[in-house]
Design an enzyme around this catalytic site. Sequence first.
Site, mmCIF file in Angstrom:
data_model
loop_
_atom_site.group_PDB
_atom_site.id
_atom_site.type_symbol
_atom_site.label_atom_id
_atom_site.label_comp_id
_atom_site.label_asym_id
_atom_site.label_seq_id
_atom_site.Cartn_x
_atom_site.Cartn_y
_atom_site.Cartn_z
ATOM 1 N N PRO A 9 32.150 -79.557 -27.544
ATOM 2 C CA PRO A 9 31.188 -80.633 -27.362
ATOM 3 C C PRO A 9 31.783 -81.928 -26.808
ATOM 4 O O PRO A 9 32.894 -82.313 -27.166
ATOM 5 C CB PRO A 9 30.625 -80.866 -28.769
ATOM 6 C CG PRO A 9 31.576 -80.216 -29.701
ATOM 7 C CD PRO A 9 32.211 -79.096 -28.944
ATOM 8 N N ASN A 10 31.004 -82.529 -25.940
ATOM 9 C CA ASN A 10 31.291 -83.841 -25.334
ATOM 10 C C ASN A 10 32.390 -83.804 -24.271
ATOM 11 O O ASN A 10 32.620 -84.803 -23.594
ATOM 12 C CB ASN A 10 31.631 -84.891 -26.414
ATOM 13 C CG ASN A 10 30.492 -85.072 -27.390
ATOM 14 O OD1 ASN A 10 29.364 -85.336 -26.964
ATOM 15 N ND2 ASN A 10 30.738 -84.907 -28.667
ATOM 16 N N ARG A 17 33.440 -90.607 -20.708
ATOM 17 C CA ARG A 17 33.575 -90.775 -22.144
ATOM 18 C C ARG A 17 34.928 -91.423 -22.503
ATOM 19 O O ARG A 17 35.985 -90.880 -22.170
ATOM 20 C CB ARG A 17 33.499 -89.388 -22.756
ATOM 21 C CG ARG A 17 33.804 -89.310 -24.207
ATOM 22 C CD ARG A 17 34.031 -87.874 -24.638
ATOM 23 N NE ARG A 17 34.199 -87.821 -26.060
ATOM 24 C CZ ARG A 17 34.743 -86.797 -26.710
ATOM 25 N NH1 ARG A 17 35.143 -85.739 -26.035
ATOM 26 N NH2 ARG A 17 34.864 -86.840 -28.002
ATOM 27 N N TYR A 22 40.621 -90.615 -23.281
ATOM 28 C CA TYR A 22 40.642 -89.287 -22.651
ATOM 29 C C TYR A 22 40.969 -89.291 -21.155
ATOM 30 O O TYR A 22 41.037 -88.221 -20.544
ATOM 31 C CB TYR A 22 39.287 -88.592 -22.879
ATOM 32 C CG TYR A 22 38.980 -88.388 -24.346
ATOM 33 C CD1 TYR A 22 39.776 -87.558 -25.130
ATOM 34 C CD2 TYR A 22 37.905 -89.044 -24.951
ATOM 35 C CE1 TYR A 22 39.514 -87.373 -26.478
ATOM 36 C CE2 TYR A 22 37.625 -88.868 -26.301
ATOM 37 C CZ TYR A 22 38.431 -88.034 -27.057
ATOM 38 O OH TYR A 22 38.174 -87.856 -28.396
ATOM 39 N N ASN A 73 39.840 -76.024 -26.519
ATOM 40 C CA ASN A 73 39.720 -77.387 -27.016
ATOM 41 C C ASN A 73 38.348 -77.455 -27.672
ATOM 42 O O ASN A 73 37.343 -77.638 -26.984
ATOM 43 C CB ASN A 73 39.827 -78.405 -25.877
ATOM 44 C CG ASN A 73 39.756 -79.833 -26.402
ATOM 45 O OD1 ASN A 73 39.411 -80.057 -27.566
ATOM 46 N ND2 ASN A 73 40.066 -80.797 -25.547
ATOM 47 N N ALA A 76 35.217 -81.920 -31.446
ATOM 48 C CA ALA A 76 35.057 -82.272 -32.866
ATOM 49 C C ALA A 76 34.943 -81.041 -33.766
ATOM 50 O O ALA A 76 35.238 -81.127 -34.968
ATOM 51 C CB ALA A 76 33.840 -83.179 -33.039
ATOM 52 N N HIS A 79 37.693 -79.941 -36.319
ATOM 53 C CA HIS A 79 37.940 -80.521 -37.626
ATOM 54 C C HIS A 79 37.087 -79.920 -38.738
ATOM 55 O O HIS A 79 37.340 -80.187 -39.910
ATOM 56 C CB HIS A 79 37.738 -82.042 -37.542
ATOM 57 C CG HIS A 79 38.396 -82.656 -36.334
ATOM 58 N ND1 HIS A 79 39.754 -82.565 -36.121
ATOM 59 C CD2 HIS A 79 37.881 -83.299 -35.239
ATOM 60 C CE1 HIS A 79 40.053 -83.158 -34.952
ATOM 61 N NE2 HIS A 79 38.931 -83.608 -34.402
ATOM 62 N N GLU A 97 45.396 -73.755 -29.236
ATOM 63 C CA GLU A 97 44.534 -74.930 -29.438
ATOM 64 C C GLU A 97 45.072 -76.100 -28.620
ATOM 65 O O GLU A 97 46.287 -76.344 -28.635
ATOM 66 C CB GLU A 97 44.548 -75.274 -30.935
ATOM 67 C CG GLU A 97 43.818 -76.559 -31.281
ATOM 68 C CD GLU A 97 44.001 -76.947 -32.755
ATOM 69 O OE1 GLU A 97 44.576 -76.164 -33.549
ATOM 70 O OE2 GLU A 97 43.576 -78.067 -33.090
ATOM 71 N N HIS A 99 44.385 -80.346 -27.267
ATOM 72 C CA HIS A 99 43.660 -81.617 -27.315
ATOM 73 C C HIS A 99 44.260 -82.561 -26.293
ATOM 74 O O HIS A 99 45.494 -82.616 -26.151
ATOM 75 C CB HIS A 99 43.759 -82.252 -28.708
ATOM 76 C CG HIS A 99 43.201 -81.368 -29.764
ATOM 77 N ND1 HIS A 99 41.856 -81.212 -29.940
ATOM 78 C CD2 HIS A 99 43.813 -80.548 -30.647
ATOM 79 C CE1 HIS A 99 41.658 -80.335 -30.906
ATOM 80 N NE2 HIS A 99 42.817 -79.905 -31.343
ATOM 81 N N ARG A 106 45.147 -90.731 -34.736
ATOM 82 C CA ARG A 106 43.819 -91.358 -34.632
ATOM 83 C C ARG A 106 43.210 -91.434 -36.045
ATOM 84 O O ARG A 106 43.948 -91.560 -37.008
ATOM 85 C CB ARG A 106 42.970 -90.557 -33.646
ATOM 86 C CG ARG A 106 43.581 -90.527 -32.241
ATOM 87 C CD ARG A 106 42.716 -89.763 -31.265
ATOM 88 N NE ARG A 106 41.402 -90.380 -31.112
ATOM 89 C CZ ARG A 106 40.371 -89.764 -30.528
ATOM 90 N NH1 ARG A 106 40.498 -88.541 -30.047
ATOM 91 N NH2 ARG A 106 39.203 -90.393 -30.412
ATOM 92 N N ARG A 110 40.470 -86.612 -37.941
ATOM 93 C CA ARG A 110 40.963 -85.829 -36.795
ATOM 94 C C ARG A 110 42.304 -85.146 -37.084
ATOM 95 O O ARG A 110 42.756 -84.298 -36.322
ATOM 96 C CB ARG A 110 41.119 -86.712 -35.556
ATOM 97 C CG ARG A 110 39.804 -87.206 -35.018
ATOM 98 C CD ARG A 110 39.966 -87.907 -33.685
ATOM 99 N NE ARG A 110 38.907 -88.866 -33.502
ATOM 100 C CZ ARG A 110 37.702 -88.598 -33.009
ATOM 101 N NH1 ARG A 110 37.404 -87.383 -32.621
ATOM 102 N NH2 ARG A 110 36.786 -89.543 -32.887
HETATM 103 C C1 DQA Z 1 39.641 -83.843 -28.677
HETATM 104 C C2 DQA Z 1 39.926 -84.573 -30.010
HETATM 105 C C3 DQA Z 1 38.752 -84.415 -30.965
HETATM 106 O O1 DQA Z 1 39.016 -85.104 -32.172
HETATM 107 C C4 DQA Z 1 37.498 -84.987 -30.349
HETATM 108 O O2 DQA Z 1 36.401 -84.779 -31.209
HETATM 109 C C5 DQA Z 1 37.220 -84.465 -28.986
HETATM 110 C C6 DQA Z 1 38.344 -84.302 -28.065
HETATM 111 C C7 DQA Z 1 40.767 -84.073 -27.656
HETATM 112 O O3 DQA Z 1 40.802 -83.331 -26.676
HETATM 113 O O4 DQA Z 1 41.567 -84.989 -27.805
HETATM 114 O O5 DQA Z 1 36.084 -84.229 -28.608
HETATM 115 O O6 DQA Z 1 39.577 -82.450 -28.947
#
Ligand code: DQA
Length: 140
Positions: A9-10, A17, A22, A73, A76, A79, A97, A99, A106, A110
């Site tokens: 997501p996102n 964003r 990022y 990735n 969120a 977590h 995994e 990120h 952070r 997280r």
């Molecule tokens: C993320 C870190 C996560 O905590 C966050 O919710 C993201 C991006 C990262 O790529 O740094 O959406 O996975």
Amino acid sequence: MKILVINGPNLNLLGVREPDVYGSETLADIENWLNEQPEADGHYITWFQSNHEGEIVDQLHSTIKEVDGIVINPGAFTHYSYAIRDALTAIDVPTVEVHLSNIYQREEFRKISVIKDVCIGQYFGKGKNSYLEAFRLLIR
Ligand code: DQA
């Protein structure tokens, strides 16, 4: 190798964003960049992004006997998604995994990854290079 890269997501909003966290590149920029790396040569890489936990679980199920490795990735979901963790355990495909940001420097929430233990590696805080490191680990 057939490798699936999953983004949660996102991450479709990369570039817009929180660029201070990022970066300014979009997910498509990162995808194109990774596909052009010498390490990607000769491998079949597919990309999948979803904002929905169930769609990510379905996508993981579809990899059984179809994919040799996964880079994920989970955004969120990292977590708190036991559903994604259980799916990774069920499919038993080597998964790394990743990120973009350093999740350990952070907010407190997280710092917990519920999928870390079922992955063969974890890369964070290196921006798009986290994906490349994960890719390298899989092909090694
Ligand atoms: C993320 C870190 C996560 O905590 C966050 O919710 C993201 C991006 C990262 O790529 O740094 O959406 O996975």
